[in-house]
Design a protein around this motif. Structure first.
Motif, PDB file in Angstrom:
ATOM      1  N   PHE A 105       0.813  -1.213   0.000  1.00  0.00           N
ATOM      2  CA  PHE A 105       0.000   0.000   0.000  1.00  0.00           C
ATOM      3  C   PHE A 105       0.851   1.270   0.000  1.00  0.00           C
ATOM      4  N   SER A 123       3.080   4.187  -1.247  1.00  0.00           N
ATOM      5  CA  SER A 123       3.216   4.867  -2.523  1.00  0.00           C
ATOM      6  C   SER A 123       4.587   5.504  -2.604  1.00  0.00           C
ATOM      7  N   ARG A 157      -7.115  10.870  -0.237  1.00  0.00           N
ATOM      8  CA  ARG A 157      -7.279   9.717   0.667  1.00  0.00           C
ATOM      9  C   ARG A 157      -6.242   8.634   0.367  1.00  0.00           C
ATOM     10  N   LYS A 158      -5.999   8.404  -0.905  1.00  0.00           N
ATOM     11  CA  LYS A 158      -5.023   7.385  -1.279  1.00  0.00           C
ATOM     12  C   LYS A 158      -3.626   7.758  -0.793  1.00  0.00           C
ATOM     13  N   GLU A 159      -3.245   9.024  -0.987  1.00  0.00           N
ATOM     14  CA  GLU A 159      -1.915   9.463  -0.550  1.00  0.00           C
ATOM     15  C   GLU A 159      -1.809   9.451   0.978  1.00  0.00           C
TER      16      GLU A 159
END
Length: 876
Positions: free
Chosen positions: A4, A6, A31-33
């Motif tokens: 997960f 990055s 949200r992903k970052e």
């Protein structure tokens, strides 16, 4: 590596966010970052820590929460390398503030970095401390910062001085520690260090009087020399801005000189020459030069200066007013507003320029210039200034007319040299902007007209001419209608002609036409139409030839949808048609309105008062709120001594303007008349207001008739035989009412059941006064208690201007009725009573408590008695 996690760089994340077309897409990317950064934080991965923190700072600037990255800042700050520390300190300044408890953990790292041998790391620590320093950190790290003010590198000294400013603001007690280092900074040649040193001295002077005296003695001459060197310095490209050497240092030096010269003659004398040099040598064709000139003017106005230098400063402001830049003109107007208290005569020389600013296209400049013109007006220049302002009123913007009209009316009223000039100017204002005039302005004009008996004819003719030209101005129509109703015969007969007037021919029909136009205009409001109806009623007696036409106009209002107009129409029609024998008494010309009383009421209405009613104020049918019988001061501020004197009449001035004489019921006999509760029999006749149930209006109408030498039985011929009921004794609490259509009708009411009886208490007693409370309750309403307060004078002296005031906590509501009088006889030979109504929202839970204050005059000396009343019966 975590799947997960990055590995995207900061620039890639920024591109991804900017490529989003909707807010939902942006939130998804963020949200992903954030999830990837949390995963990296949980694994304590040092490789991407600086990259993650850089991303968090960008996310923080977008407004998303980033609190989970605060500890990462501390870890980077504790790193040994400069790049990691730079990102860590930057994150510390962005993601944290002085209220965060996490900040306590960074104090030790800051202390170590302040003592680091790498000057760049020292600079990072000083920057961070200067931005987020708390009071605790300031006390812990102040010695290190003080030491760094003597560091070899000028950039470190500069940052240490800026950090010291933050420390002094957080802990003013530390100011004396920085006093001597700050003095040494004033001798610096480096402009960056010098400007921060000057700013530090300014801050120290604001928080420490001892430091201020120290700088006055030790540094004034040094600062003057520095400023002189800067002013006379040759061209220096590194500091030059628009041909001026370091204007920022100029301004900082002038501000510090302003602080040192304020209220100190010696320091002011020392800096006079250099201020004059700055004012004369600085060029004003560039913005930097104007900024220096402005600060120079403000310094001249603040120090103990000679009048010649002040005139020079005000002339500079006058030049600013001719500048094309709106910002420069605005600050000049602001400064002239302050300067007028120092040298008003010098400001008066620029009156024409200021007057041109009133006509400026910029709304802010117009408003500020108008305020300045208002302050400049005096008895000698009121006529030309008023003329200019009224002329501009014709072409001014609608949104500016309200402010302009208010200022013109205030100027004319305050500085009017004679009544005829006052009337002329007010009529011009009403003709141009009558819809923007406040009610108290045209009320005051009517009061002045009423007192100018030799100008009645001139005024009514002027109003007639103005009405023909500006019928759309509401306030002008009201004043014209009132004057024609009062002085219509003077208009028709050309009574009181002045030499400056041109003859005018007006018939009785023409005068009635004016009233008819006013009453039929679709834009006329209720007040205007009500005044027009009263004017018609008065003209019906003064113009007998137009009586039938007037009656027809009045009758047309019988079908009005407004109840007030409908009722007036019916009653006035009855007066004109059936009661000619008393109509002349009812429509007599109003007595002269007392200017002093009116001005006192206007002044009193501006004071903070406590309403005598816990609910909304009683509204008259014409939409004007009825004031209390006597103004009350704020009872919660019991230290106030400016208690207003109660008025002997509770009527409203608008009633007088509408042609209703509320004083006709005053007794002419030798007995003492009890002050009325703001109503009168004539108000009943015209259906204005509601009579107080505690008083009977019948004696008022009888006394009015006796004043006119009419027999009492004349009224019996006006009505049916049922009027005999007025001679029968009426039960307590009944109020006989006169009905012009049906005569006197009995108003029989059953005795009211006041509920259970409670024992009386002595609420307050002193050597001079006793206050007794009698209680009663209405059945079915246990929360509300009726209290009758009885005041007895225990001294041999008469008390006058007697006022009782009371205040209660928030869970209570208090309503005070007017007192029965304001004179208390001596030695218990009489008493004053006043009814109170207390509503307890916490009935059964909290008892009634009250704080009271009694004011009166004894032998022309003001006496004030205060007390707390806690002995109310518990079951109230």
């Amino acid at each position: 590596m975590n799947p997960f996690m990055s590995g995207t760089r900061l620039r890639d994340m920024i591109r991804a966010i900017r490529a989003c077309k909707t807010a939902a897409e942006e939130r998804a990317v963020v949200r992903k970052e954030c999830a990837a950064i949390r995963a990296s934080v949980s694994e304590n991965d040092p490789d991407f820590r600086h990259r993650n923190l850089a991303k968090l700072m960008f996310i923080h600037m977008l407004g998303y929460p980033t609190h989970f990255g605060q500890m990462e800042c501390l870890k980077l700050i504790a790193s040994a390398g400069f790049p990691e520390k730079r990102i860590g300190y930057l994150g510390l300044m962005l993601l944290l503030d002085e209220r965060q408890e996490v900040l306590m953990l960074v104090t030790n790292s800051l202390k170590q970095d302040l003592n680091h041998n790498n000057q760049y790391i020292v600079g990072l620590a000083l920057c961070a401390l200067g931005n987020i320093c708390s009071a605790e950190m300031a006390r812990d790290l102040a010695p290190e910062v003080e030491r760094l003010m003597q560091f070899r590198d000028p950039n470190i000294r500069k940052k240490a001085a800026l950090c010291s400013i933050r420390i002094i603001r957080k802990v003013p007690d530390l100011a004396e520690n920085f006093m001597h280092p700050a003095t040494n900074l004033l001798k610096e040649k480096h402009h960056g260090v010098l400007i921060t040193g000057v700013q530090l001295c300014t801050e120290i002077c604001k928080v420490s009087v001892e430091a201020l005296e120290h700088f006055r003695k030790k540094c004034t001459e040094v600062l003057v020399k520095v400023l002189k060197d800067v002013v006379n310095s040759p061209y220096a490209p590194e500091y030059d801005i628009a041909g001026i050497t370091d204007p920022f240092l100029h301004i900082r030096l002038l501000k510090l000189l302003r602080v040192l010269g304020h209220d100190d003659a010696d320091s002011s004398d020392c800096m006079n020459d250099i201020l004059a040099q700055v004012a004369t040598k600085t060029e004003s064709n560039k913005n930097a030069g104007n900024a220096i000139l402005y600060e120079c003017v403000e310094t001249i106005m603040s120090i103990e200066d000679t009048s010649g230098l002040r005139v020079l400063a005000i002339n500079i402001l006058g030049r600013f007013l001719s500048n094309r830049d709106n910002n420069i003109r605005y600050v000049a107007l602001n400064m002239l507003m302050k300067a007028i208290t120092v040298d008003g005569q010098a400001v008066q020389r620029h009156r024409a320029t200021i007057l041109e600013c009133v006509k400026d296209s910029d709304a802010s400049i117009r408003k500020r210039a108008l305020e300045l013109i208002y302050v400049l007006v005096n008895e000698s220049n009121v006529k030309p200034l008023a003329k200019e302002l009224i002329d501009y009123l014709e072409v001014s913007d609608p949104e500016f007319k309200g402010d302009l009209t208010a200022k013109i009316c205030s100027i004319v009223e305050k500085f009017s040299p004679e009544k005829i000039w006052y009337i002329d100017q007010m009529l011009k204002v009403l003709s141009e902007a009558g819809n923007y005039v406040k009610d108290e302005v045209w009320h005051g004009l009517i009061v002045v007209i009423s007192n100018a008996s030799d100008l009645h004819g001139y005024t009514v003719r002027s109003l007639y001419r103005a009405f023909q030209a500006a019928v759309e101005q509401e306030c002008l129509v009201r004043v014209a209608v009132w004057c024609i109703g009062e002085y219509g015969e003077m208009l028709v007969n050309n009574v009181g002609m002045l030499e400056i007037e041109e003859p005018i021919t007006v018939t009785e029909s023409d005068a009635v036409d004016v009233i008819e136009i006013a009453i039929k205009r679709h834009t006329s409001d209720l007040t205007t139409r009500a005044m027009a109806l009263i004017a018609l009623l008065k003209l019906s007696c003064r113009f007998p030839s137009c009586s039938q036409r007037i009656k027809d106009i009045i009758v047309q209002c019988k079908g009005s949808l407004v109840l007030e107009l409908q009722q007036r129409s019916i009653e006035f029609n009855s007066i004109v048609g059936k009661h000619q024998n008393i109509s002349s008494v009812l429509v007599e010309r109003m007595p002269v309105l007392d200017e002093a009383t009116y001005l006192g009421r206007r002044a009193g209405s501006m004071l903070a008062t406590v309403s005598t009613s816990s609910g909304a104020s009683l509204n008259l049918p014409n939409g004007v709120a009825k004031p209390p019988a006597a103004p009350l001061v704020d009872l919660l501020d019991l230290s106030s001594d400016d208690t207003p004197v109660p008025s002997s009449s509770g009527g409203d001035f608008l009633h007088d303007l509408l042609g209703v004489d509320i004083s006709v019921g005053s007794s002419q006999s030798g007995t003492t008349q009890v002050p009325k509760a703001g109503t009168d029999v004539l108000l009943d006749l015209l259906s204005i207001g509601t009579p107080s149930p505690a008083q009977s209006s019948t004696p008022d109408i009888l006394s009015s008739i006796q004043d006119n030498k009419m027999p009492a039985n004349t009224l019996e011929r006006l009505s049916s035989p049922s009027s005999i009921s007025m001679h029968a004794p009426s039960p307590a609490g009944a109020t006989p009412m006169i009905d012009l259509l049906d005569g006197f009708a009995p108003s029989q009411t059953l005795p009211e059941d006041n509920g259970p009886v409670y024992p009386s208490i002595i609420a307050y007693e002193s050597n001079a006064l006793r206050l007794t409370f009698n209680f009663s309750k209405t059945p079915g309403n246990p929360q509300t208690t009726s209290v009758q307060a009885s005041f007895t004078n225990l001294s041999p002296n008469i008390y006058t201007d007697f006022i009782f005031q009371a205040a209660v906590p928030k869970f209570l509501q208090l309503h005070l009725d007017p007192a029965s009088g304001n004179t208390l006889p001596a030695s218990g030979n009489g008493s004053i009573t006043q009814n109170l109504r207390v509503t307890n929202s916490q009935h059964g839970k909290k008892p009634i408590v009250m704080r009271m204050r009694i004011a009166y005059k004894m032998n022309n000396n003001d006496v004030l008695e205060e007390g707390q009343i806690n002995n109310f019966p518990r079951d109230l």
